[in-house]
Design a protein around this motif. Sequence first.
Motif, PDB file in Angstrom:
ATOM      1  N   UNK A  83       0.862  -1.183   0.000  1.00 28.48           N
ATOM      2  CA  UNK A  83       0.000   0.000   0.000  1.00 28.48           C
ATOM      3  C   UNK A  83       0.899   1.234   0.000  1.00 28.48           C
ATOM      4  N   UNK A  84       0.405   2.329  -0.570  1.00 25.64           N
ATOM      5  CA  UNK A  84       1.086   3.606  -0.391  1.00 25.64           C
ATOM      6  C   UNK A  84       0.054   4.710  -0.258  1.00 25.64           C
ATOM      7  N   UNK A  85       0.460   5.785   0.396  1.00 24.39           N
ATOM      8  CA  UNK A  85      -0.262   7.051   0.356  1.00 24.39           C
ATOM      9  C   UNK A  85       0.807   8.128   0.207  1.00 24.39           C
ATOM     10  N   UNK A  86       0.589   9.033  -0.738  1.00 29.74           N
ATOM     11  CA  UNK A  86       1.505  10.148  -0.983  1.00 29.74           C
ATOM     12  C   UNK A  86       0.736  11.448  -0.795  1.00 29.74           C
ATOM     13  N   UNK A  87       1.432  12.460  -0.309  1.00 35.59           N
ATOM     14  CA  UNK A  87       0.807  13.764  -0.093  1.00 35.59           C
ATOM     15  C   UNK A  87       1.500  14.792  -0.971  1.00 35.59           C
ATOM     16  N   UNK A  88       0.676  15.630  -1.593  1.00 33.30           N
ATOM     17  CA  UNK A  88       1.189  16.662  -2.487  1.00 33.30           C
ATOM     18  C   UNK A  88       0.690  18.030  -2.042  1.00 33.30           C
ATOM     19  N   UNK A  89       1.546  19.022  -2.199  1.00 34.07           N
ATOM     20  CA  UNK A  89       1.186  20.411  -1.914  1.00 34.07           C
ATOM     21  C   UNK A  89       0.238  20.927  -2.984  1.00 34.07           C
ATOM     22  N   UNK A  90      -0.438  22.058  -2.742  1.00 37.61           N
ATOM     23  CA  UNK A  90      -1.353  22.606  -3.746  1.00 37.61           C
ATOM     24  C   UNK A  90      -0.702  22.854  -5.114  1.00 37.61           C
ATOM     25  N   UNK A  91       0.626  23.092  -5.148  1.00 37.76           N
ATOM     26  CA  UNK A  91       1.310  23.324  -6.426  1.00 37.76           C
ATOM     27  C   UNK A  91       1.724  22.025  -7.120  1.00 37.76           C
ATOM     28  N   UNK A  92       1.416  20.862  -6.518  1.00 40.09           N
ATOM     29  CA  UNK A  92       1.740  19.570  -7.111  1.00 40.09           C
ATOM     30  C   UNK A  92       3.061  18.975  -6.656  1.00 40.09           C
ATOM     31  N   UNK A  93       3.826  19.705  -5.874  1.00 38.73           N
ATOM     32  CA  UNK A  93       5.101  19.181  -5.376  1.00 38.73           C
ATOM     33  C   UNK A  93       4.839  18.242  -4.190  1.00 38.73           C
ATOM     34  N   UNK A  94       5.743  17.276  -3.951  1.00 37.90           N
ATOM     35  CA  UNK A  94       5.566  16.382  -2.807  1.00 37.90           C
ATOM     36  C   UNK A  94       5.613  17.170  -1.489  1.00 37.90           C
ATOM     37  N   UNK A  95       4.746  16.806  -0.558  1.00 38.08           N
ATOM     38  CA  UNK A  95       4.752  17.402   0.783  1.00 38.08           C
ATOM     39  C   UNK A  95       5.790  16.634   1.594  1.00 38.08           C
ATOM     40  N   UNK A  96       7.038  17.082   1.561  1.00 44.81           N
ATOM     41  CA  UNK A  96       8.150  16.303   2.100  1.00 44.81           C
ATOM     42  C   UNK A  96       8.104  16.128   3.619  1.00 44.81           C
ATOM     43  N   UNK A  97       7.233  16.877   4.303  1.00 45.90           N
ATOM     44  CA  UNK A  97       7.088  16.695   5.749  1.00 45.90           C
ATOM     45  C   UNK A  97       6.137  15.553   6.099  1.00 45.90           C
ATOM     46  N   UNK A  98       5.609  14.866   5.099  1.00 51.69           N
ATOM     47  CA  UNK A  98       4.700  13.739   5.282  1.00 51.69           C
ATOM     48  C   UNK A  98       5.472  12.449   5.004  1.00 51.69           C
ATOM     49  N   UNK A  99       5.437  11.514   5.953  1.00 54.30           N
ATOM     50  CA  UNK A  99       6.103  10.226   5.750  1.00 54.30           C
ATOM     51  C   UNK A  99       7.578  10.398   5.451  1.00 54.30           C
ATOM     52  N   UNK A 100       8.047   9.653   4.461  1.00 55.43           N
ATOM     53  CA  UNK A 100       9.425   9.763   3.992  1.00 55.43           C
ATOM     54  C   UNK A 100       9.411  10.483   2.652  1.00 55.43           C
ATOM     55  N   UNK A 101       9.848  11.712   2.643  1.00 57.65           N
ATOM     56  CA  UNK A 101       9.887  12.529   1.421  1.00 57.65           C
ATOM     57  C   UNK A 101       8.538  12.634   0.720  1.00 57.65           C
ATOM     58  N   UNK A 102       7.453  12.656   1.508  1.00 55.67           N
ATOM     59  CA  UNK A 102       6.133  12.876   0.944  1.00 55.67           C
ATOM     60  C   UNK A 102       5.270  11.643   0.789  1.00 55.67           C
ATOM     61  N   UNK A 103       5.755  10.480   1.196  1.00 53.24           N
ATOM     62  CA  UNK A 103       4.930   9.284   1.028  1.00 53.24           C
ATOM     63  C   UNK A 103       5.141   8.282   2.160  1.00 53.24           C
ATOM     64  N   UNK A 104       4.135   7.437   2.340  1.00 53.39           N
ATOM     65  CA  UNK A 104       4.192   6.306   3.252  1.00 53.39           C
ATOM     66  C   UNK A 104       4.027   5.053   2.411  1.00 53.39           C
ATOM     67  N   UNK A 105       4.906   4.080   2.605  1.00 53.23           N
ATOM     68  CA  UNK A 105       4.796   2.782   1.938  1.00 53.23           C
ATOM     69  C   UNK A 105       4.757   1.721   3.030  1.00 53.23           C
ATOM     70  N   UNK A 106       3.717   0.878   3.000  1.00 52.27           N
ATOM     71  CA  UNK A 106       3.572  -0.159   4.029  1.00 52.27           C
ATOM     72  C   UNK A 106       4.656  -1.216   3.872  1.00 52.27           C
TER      73      UNK A 106
END
Length: 170
Positions: free
Chosen positions: A97-120
């Motif tokens: 599974x993964x969930x990735x977070x992106x800022x409103x401008x489309x860039x990765x939200x690097x403060x979320x998970x590891x560099x913007x994503x969580x991988x189970x």
Amino acid sequence: VMYDLSGDMHETIWDMEILEDSITISCGTLNVGDLGTTDGFLLKLSEDGSRFDGWGNNGLVTFDLGEDTYAYKIEILPDNTMLVCGTVFVTASNSEFFVAKFNPDGSPAIDFGTNGSFISSNSSGNDEGYCMAVQDDGKIVLAGTTGYAAGAQMMFIRINTDGTLDDAFG
């Protein structure tokens, strides 16, 4: 309106959200050139259906979290950040599974998970994430399957607002 995002390769939109100003943001998968690999993407369209200029690469943001990345669900949060969930093949025979977070401008939200994503990392077999819901407290519940074919079972995991696994769930 039709778009060829990857030059005659397979492309699929799996989910879409409409913003207040009739702008759409979609997520999906596309094949990458001659490599035969699959990446996730976000596509932002203006109200008239044209690709949104000034966001990503002419309205397109691609992301690759492993050997193959399949983006199945998008959720726009109240602060206009975006969550995308799906399945990532971390190796040819191990999906998670993964969930990735992106800022409103489309860039990765690097403060979320590891560099913007969580991988189970639930198993060494196939875990495939297909669904996502955000609770009132901002925690993210992912759902999908674990195992192979006839032996597959439902699986749920919950992610904290900072992109870490919620060990108190389940």
